[in-house]
Design an enzyme around this catalytic site. Structure first.
Site, short mmCIF file in Angstrom:
data_model
loop_
_atom_site.label_atom_id
_atom_site.label_comp_id
_atom_site.label_asym_id
_atom_site.label_seq_id
_atom_site.Cartn_x
_atom_site.Cartn_y
_atom_site.Cartn_z
N GLU A 235 -2.82 3.37 -6.11
CA GLU A 235 -2.56 2.37 -5.07
C GLU A 235 -3.75 1.47 -4.82
OE1 GLU A 235 -1.58 5.51 -4.90
OE2 GLU A 235 0.58 5.46 -4.49
N HIS B 14 3.82 12.07 4.79
CA HIS B 14 4.74 11.09 4.23
C HIS B 14 5.50 10.31 5.30
CE1 HIS B 14 3.95 13.25 0.58
NE2 HIS B 14 4.86 12.61 -0.12
#
Ligand SMILES: Cc1ncc(C[n+]2csc(CCOP(=O)(O)OP(=O)(O)O)c2C)c(N)n1
Ligand SMILES: [Mg+2]
Lengths: 325, 368
Positions: free
Chosen positions: A60, A129
């Site tokens: 990322e 998450h």
């Protein structure tokens, strides 16, 4: 008007923008050949090919930074975070380089990227998450952030975000991907910075964003039917820029405010909104501003408990009754 | 000499003593007399500019950090001299040398350090954040290795647009241990992006020697793990830098392939001027030895004197010109105004800055 899913609406926006501007490309993990972890980009790789749909390794920081660098030379990358929670490993790129390159160069450059992906809890995937970082994004001048609550807004805001010349985060929601709304065939844009009144009312203003706006709408209907309370529901759509006027006008009319969000309370989006209301509509208030946020702990895994931890109809109604007291 | 080559080749730990006169390598032989003098002028300019900025810092005229490039000048000067129209460059906070080499003026750079409105970033960036996109110079970045994915992004954009060029992404020997850099190496190689990573290995990251920070001291070897070509060379001889970097840049432009270049260099001053302890983590002798045998300014000067490009007289003249230019830039900076307070909220959003018709909706700034 056709009824389409939130997922399909976002895909249409991406598809149309890819066709409109040759510099728009989609980048992220599993976005191309796999058709997207949540199938938002399904079919786009087959249609547009390798140049426009780019599968990345699980890096990322690198692909966020790469997108920012490319945008300085006029590319308009839309990067997908499989979960917005995963942007945390790219915070330096997104928050420092994304927002400050323009400023620190005295305006010599701009960073027209879009960072999109689901930012929600409620799916039993555990705390790591389940982040809703729209408040953190909004805390960085130079960044913009929108939280569409329905398919119509998701498409219109996505198109606006892609055409915007600044970095824009689009916070999606996995629990909405499969839900359907009416979306016109004709092209349209939903401008940043314009809130939407989902339901008019006279007794209480409920300000919310993202999926919580839909829950608030549901709660408002129940409040009307079961408690005789007429609540107005303001869906922010855009967090930064923020439509202060719509919020304030509503509060000036109803004299009471309930703020509902999935964010954690401390420095959540609603902390700022609460401040704005007390500063600019103090004399209009008949009662303290109330908030319903996620119960202040990391997200619970177990479904029953996480469902209670996040704002739900019952908790919103409870909050509304307190605001009316 | 340029310790070389690729992948499996066993490589000496340190570049060996100079065997070759790089000034006679084809890429350098092709330089005109004026071009060679320009290289000299650039190196002298960086040196004199930074010496002047050090004085200004010590007088309290410059705030924050001041990371001097003195000792490393031949690296930026050499590489920038090879840049073509579609080549781009980005570096970290030790950015004055690269800025002057691409042609930024001493005035705008000095004024930026003084925090003045006439600075290249209107005083919003300071010493670590010089930018000149019109000269393909993308900064000036303060977070260690944070600029490396941006460099890959510049190169990605070139390839996307079908332009023939490369991006030169500079970093330090300490920066190689950042995850963002390693992720970027992989991405660049995986996607065949025309970026050349240039590690300016000056032996130290702040007070930590290379030995104490990197398990594998041959930093360029990391490229092997990403199936990327690499090369190592010395950074004190501008002609050596040019010869080796040229190969990497040609490869990037022609074949769209990334390259990892490790250039062994040295900084004379502390990590920043605030680093008063720099003679504690390294010896005075080490510093003096480098200055005596490898000073990039002396090395280029000797080359150019010996091949007849330069006379002592001309060298002196250039030196004086650069001293004067640096002095004038300090005066310019001193006399320039700081930005008006209204500038605090400009350059935050492109859309706000360009909203002359007042079309934007919503609140962008949240002050009471
Ligand atoms: C992420 C991050 N960590 C730490 C720092 C503080 N810092 C600035 S420069 C530096 C040393 C870097 O050394 P190197 O990469 O060798 O570059 P050099 O200073 O030698 O040019 C450190 C630790 C920083 N700016 N950013
Ligand atoms: Mg170093």
């Amino acid at each position: 008007m056709p009824l389409i899913t939130y997922r399909e609406a976002i895909k249409q926006a991406l598809d149309e923008e890819i066709q409109r501007d040759e510099n728009v490309c989609i980048m992220g993990e599993e976005v191309a050949q796999y058709n997207g972890a949540y199938k938002v980009t399904e079919g786009l790789w087959a249609k547009h090919g390798d140049k426009r749909l780019i599968d990345t390794p699980i890096s990322e920081a690198a692909f966020s930074g790469l997108a920012i660098g490319a945008s300085m030379l006029g590319i308009r990358p839309v990067i997908e975070m499989m979960f917005m929670s995963f942007s945390y490993v790219a915070i330096d790129q997104l928050f420092n380089n994304g927002s400050f390159c323009r400023y620190m160069s005295g305006g010599l450059m701009n960073v027209p990227i879009v960072v999109r992906g689901p930012a929600n809890g409620g799916t039993s995937v555990g705390a790591t998450h389940s982040h809703t970082p729209e408040n953190m994004v909004a805390n960085h001048p130079g960044l913009k952030v929108v939280c569409p609550s329905n398919a119509y807004d998701a498409k219109g805001l996505m198109k606006a975000a892609i055409r915007d010349n600044d970095p824009v985060f689009v916070m999606e929601n996995t629990l909405l991907y499969g839900e359907k709304w009416e979306v016109p065939d004709e092209e349209y844009i939903v401008e940043l910075g314009v809130a939407n009144i989902l339901k008019e009312g006279t007794d209480l203003t409920i300000v919310s964003h993202g999926r919580c706006a839909m829950l608030s709408l549901q709660a408002a209907k129940t409040l009307e039917e079961k408690h005789g309370i007429s609540a107005e529901v303001v869906d922010l759509r855009s967090i930064r820029p923020l439509d202060e006027e719509t919020i304030l006008n509503s509060v000036r009319k109803t004299h009471r405010a309930l703020l509902v969000e999935e964010n954690k309370p401390f420095c959540g989006v609603d902390a700022q909104i609460s401040h704005i209301i007390q500063l600019k509509a103090f004399d209009d208030l008949d009662a303290p501003i109330r908030r319903v946020s996620a119960i202040d702990a990391p997200n619970f895994y177990s479904k029953e408990l996480e469902d209670w931890q996040l704002p739900n109809e019952e908790r919103i109604i409870e909050g509304a009754l307190k605001a009316m007291a | 000499m340029a310790t070389t080559k690729k992948k499996t080749a066993a490589v000496a730990k340190k570049p060996k003593a100079k065997l070759k006169n790089f000034a006679t390598a084809p890429i350098n032989k092709s330089l005109s007399k004026d071009e060679k003098i320009d290289l000299y002028r650039t190196i002298v300019g960086i040196r004199r500019f930074e010496e002047r900025s050090l004085r200004a810092y010590n007088q309290g005229k410059i705030g924050g950090f001041l990371h001097l490039y003195i000792g490393q000048e031949a690296v930026a000067a050499g590489i920038v001299s090879l840049m073509e129209e579609n080549d781009h460059i980005i570096t970290a906070y030790r950015d004055h040398g690269h800025a002057l080499a691409v042609g930024m003026s001493m005035n705008e750079c000095m004024a930026e350090m003084y925090g003045k409105h006439t600075g290249c970033s209107k005083g919003k960036g300071g010493s670590m954040h010089f930018f000149a996109p019109d000269k393909n110079y993308w900064g000036g970045h303060g977070i260690v290795a944070g600029q490396t994915p941006l460099g890959a992004g510049l190169a990605f954009a070139l390839k996307y647009k079908g332009l023939k060029g490369c991006a030169m992404a500079f970093l330090g020997d300490g920066a190689v241990n950042q995850g963002s850099f390693m992720e970027t190496l992989n991405l660049a190689s995986l996607w065949n992006i025309p970026v050349v990573f240039v590690i300016e290995n000056n032996g130290y990251s702040m007070g930590t020697s290379l030995k104490r920070s990197s398990a594998e001291e041959n930093l360029a070897h990391r490229a092997d793990g990403f199936d990327m070509e690499w090369e190592v060379c010395n950074g004190h001889d501008v002609f050596e830098v040019r010869e080796v970097a040229n190969r990497a840049m040609i490869r990037a432009r022609e074949e769209h392939k990334p390259f990892l270049l490790e250039i062994r260099t040295y900084r004379y001053r502390g990590h920043s001027v605030a680093d008063a302890n720099h003679e504690k983590y390294r010896t005075k002798e080490e510093i003096e030895e480098y200055k005596r045998t490898k000073d990039p300014l002396n090395v280029v000067k000797e080359h150019l004197l010996s091949d007849g490009t330069l006379t002592e007289e001309l060298a002196k003249k250039i030196d004086q010109e650069k001293k004067d230019e640096a002095e004038a830039s300090a005066k310019f900076a001193d006399e320039s105004p700081v930005a008006p307070r209204s500038e605090i909220q400009t350059d935050v959003y492109w859309e706000v800055d360009n909203d002359s018709e007042g079309k934007l909706k919503g609140t962008y700034f949240f002050n009471d």
